[in-house]
Design an enzyme around this catalytic site. Structure first.
Site, PDB file in Angstrom:
ATOM      1  N   SER A  42      49.613  43.430  37.636  1.00 40.72           N
ATOM      2  CA  SER A  42      49.665  42.762  36.375  1.00 40.72           C
ATOM      3  C   SER A  42      51.356  41.983  36.249  1.00 40.72           C
ATOM      4  O   SER A  42      52.005  42.334  37.005  1.00 40.72           O
ATOM      5  CB  SER A  42      49.190  43.608  34.096  1.00 40.72           C
ATOM      6  OG  SER A  42      49.857  42.404  33.905  1.00 40.72           O
ATOM      7  N   TYR A  63      51.124  50.354  28.984  1.00 39.28           N
ATOM      8  CA  TYR A  63      50.845  49.303  30.082  1.00 39.28           C
ATOM      9  C   TYR A  63      51.533  48.564  30.602  1.00 39.28           C
ATOM     10  O   TYR A  63      51.245  48.833  31.949  1.00 39.28           O
ATOM     11  CB  TYR A  63      49.944  47.854  29.299  1.00 39.28           C
ATOM     12  CG  TYR A  63      49.526  47.504  29.930  1.00 39.28           C
ATOM     13  CD1 TYR A  63      47.790  47.297  30.321  1.00 39.28           C
ATOM     14  CD2 TYR A  63      49.999  46.473  30.562  1.00 39.28           C
ATOM     15  CE1 TYR A  63      47.103  46.784  30.921  1.00 39.28           C
ATOM     16  CE2 TYR A  63      49.344  45.745  31.416  1.00 39.28           C
ATOM     17  CZ  TYR A  63      47.349  45.609  31.585  1.00 39.28           C
ATOM     18  OH  TYR A  63      46.803  44.400  32.151  1.00 39.28           O
TER      19      TYR A  63
HETATM   20  P1  NAD Z   1      37.618  44.228  30.843  1.00 38.26           P
HETATM   21  O1  NAD Z   1      37.619  45.034  29.400  1.00 38.26           O
HETATM   22  O2  NAD Z   1      36.809  43.212  31.362  1.00 38.26           O
HETATM   23  O3  NAD Z   1      37.280  45.075  32.498  1.00 38.26           O
HETATM   24  C1  NAD Z   1      37.444  46.653  32.027  1.00 38.26           C
HETATM   25  C2  NAD Z   1      36.685  47.291  33.732  1.00 38.26           C
HETATM   26  O4  NAD Z   1      36.843  48.299  33.408  1.00 38.26           O
HETATM   27  C3  NAD Z   1      35.368  47.429  32.753  1.00 38.26           C
HETATM   28  O5  NAD Z   1      34.274  47.697  33.240  1.00 38.26           O
HETATM   29  C4  NAD Z   1      35.156  48.669  31.507  1.00 38.26           C
HETATM   30  O6  NAD Z   1      33.751  48.991  31.594  1.00 38.26           O
HETATM   31  C5  NAD Z   1      35.662  49.568  32.811  1.00 38.26           C
HETATM   32  N1  NAD Z   1      36.301  50.958  31.757  1.00 38.26           N
HETATM   33  C6  NAD Z   1      37.018  51.264  31.333  1.00 38.26           C
HETATM   34  N2  NAD Z   1      37.120  52.405  31.078  1.00 38.26           N
HETATM   35  C7  NAD Z   1      37.008  52.948  31.970  1.00 38.26           C
HETATM   36  C8  NAD Z   1      36.854  54.745  32.755  1.00 38.26           C
HETATM   37  N3  NAD Z   1      37.300  55.425  31.528  1.00 38.26           N
HETATM   38  N4  NAD Z   1      36.008  54.150  34.322  1.00 38.26           N
HETATM   39  C9  NAD Z   1      35.905  53.756  34.362  1.00 38.26           C
HETATM   40  N5  NAD Z   1      35.645  52.884  33.961  1.00 38.26           N
HETATM   41  C10 NAD Z   1      36.021  52.144  32.827  1.00 38.26           C
HETATM   42  O7  NAD Z   1      38.998  43.869  31.423  1.00 38.26           O
HETATM   43  P2  NAD Z   1      39.600  43.117  32.681  1.00 38.26           P
HETATM   44  O8  NAD Z   1      40.596  41.758  31.868  1.00 38.26           O
HETATM   45  O9  NAD Z   1      38.719  42.207  33.397  1.00 38.26           O
HETATM   46  O10 NAD Z   1      40.785  43.728  33.142  1.00 38.26           O
HETATM   47  C11 NAD Z   1      40.479  44.110  34.875  1.00 38.26           C
HETATM   48  C12 NAD Z   1      42.061  44.783  35.050  1.00 38.26           C
HETATM   49  O11 NAD Z   1      42.710  43.224  35.259  1.00 38.26           O
HETATM   50  C13 NAD Z   1      42.626  45.722  34.328  1.00 38.26           C
HETATM   51  O12 NAD Z   1      43.690  47.001  35.650  1.00 38.26           O
HETATM   52  C14 NAD Z   1      43.937  44.819  33.472  1.00 38.26           C
HETATM   53  O13 NAD Z   1      44.663  45.371  33.632  1.00 38.26           O
HETATM   54  C15 NAD Z   1      44.154  43.809  34.274  1.00 38.26           C
HETATM   55  N6  NAD Z   1      44.439  42.608  34.086  1.00 38.26           N
HETATM   56  C16 NAD Z   1      43.704  41.886  33.027  1.00 38.26           C
HETATM   57  C17 NAD Z   1      44.550  40.752  32.483  1.00 38.26           C
HETATM   58  C18 NAD Z   1      43.870  39.951  32.017  1.00 38.26           C
HETATM   59  O14 NAD Z   1      44.439  39.109  31.231  1.00 38.26           O
HETATM   60  N7  NAD Z   1      43.327  40.165  31.249  1.00 38.26           N
HETATM   61  C19 NAD Z   1      46.352  40.614  32.861  1.00 38.26           C
HETATM   62  C20 NAD Z   1      46.048  41.025  33.929  1.00 38.26           C
HETATM   63  C21 NAD Z   1      45.863  42.406  34.913  1.00 38.26           C
END
Ligand code: NAD
Length: 263
Positions: free
Chosen positions: A145, A158
């Protein structure tokens, strides 16, 4: 034309929605077997799994294991090994967020975020590397991130987990460098996914703001393009990291953040 990842297996944690699902689609589109993981509605997940098989012409498996638990991660990696022999492309993507001042930060939320966003990547990596070494090829990609490079208030767990993930990735990159294995972070700014949408109510509370103020004055305030990154843009970077052209990119932390960390 043959697909570039035919015969390879990709395991993507947290891939039932958001960025993880976009990774699964782009890698399946290049012919990889995929193991998807995460929580959600069983029918919706099965529909996505079938869609991935249609895209790849290969296999898609679903693992519903909870990645906050080491024994469940071991079971997921065993499931992948039994089906495909091992994992060639590991994407550690599962993550969650909680927004709170540090003095009020719930201890269970801290433990959850460190377990899911950081420790799970240690377990999947330690279990994936022996097979990759035996193949003399592998790709380890973390969804880190912009918060692996810079902090924001109220996101102590985080930011800690993501900075840790960046350090872990550099260490692994050095250890596996002579085995044809690369390890890199992709560091998005704000991407419009359920994770971002779900933190809006807590941010409204923590900062005393309206929804619109949170969107414009918090989320996009630091993103110079004033646009959310798309999941497809993040997935395209992962596909590039899987290519031969990226064989000498390792230990890197690739920003895709609309200029956020340039400031
Ligand atoms: P999201 O909430 O759409 O997806 C999260 C996924 O993790 C889902 O499939 C969920 O079911 C799964 N999950 C949650 N708890 C779990 C567990 N205990 N065991 C297994 N799976 C589990 O979120 P996203 O935005 O797609 O995030 C994905 C990654 O991207 C994360 O690591 C997040 O920190 C990172 N990220 C997101 C952003 C953003 O702006 N969306 C920015 C930077 C980094």
């Amino acid at each position: 034309m043959s697909k570039s990842l035919a015969g390879k297996t990709a395991l993507i944690t947290g891939s039932t929605s958001g960025i993880g699902l976009a990774y699964a689609k782009v890698l399946a589109g290049e012919g990889a077997n995929v193991v998807i993981n995460g929580f959600g509605d069983a029918d919706a997940i099965e529909k996505e799994r079938l869609g991935l098989e249609a895209l790849s012409g290969a296999k898609a498996l679903y693992s519903g294991h909870d990645l906050t638990k080491a024994d469940e991660i071991e079971a997921m990696m065993a499931q992948a090994a039994e089906a495909f022999g091992g994992v060639d492309i590991l994407i550690n993507n599962a993550g969650t967020q909680h927004v709170s001042p540090v003095e009020d930060f719930p201890v269970d939320k801290w433990n959850l975020i460190i377990a899911l966003n950081l420790t799970s990547a240690f377990h999947t990596t330690r279990l994936a590397v022996p097979y990759m070494k035996s193949k003399k090829w592998g790709r380890i990609i973390q969804t880190a991130s912009a918060h692996s490079k810079a902090a924001s208030p109220f996101k102590s767990a985080y930011v800690t987990a993501k900075h840790g993930l960046a350090g872990f990735t550099k260490t692994v990159a050095l250890e596996v460098a002579t085995f044809g294995i690369t390890a890199n972070c992709i560091s998005p700014g704000y991407v419009w996914t359920p994770l971002v949408e779900n933190q809006i109510p807590d941010t409204m509370k923590a900062r005393g703001m309206t929804r619109e103020q949170v969107m414009n004055d918090v989320l996009l305030a630091g993103q110079p393009t004033k646009e959310f990154v798309t999941v497809e843009q993040v997935a395209a970077m992962a596909l590039f990291l899987c290519s031969d052209a990226a064989a000498n990119i390792t230990g890197a932390n690739m920003s895709i953040d609309g200029g956020w960390t340039a400031q």
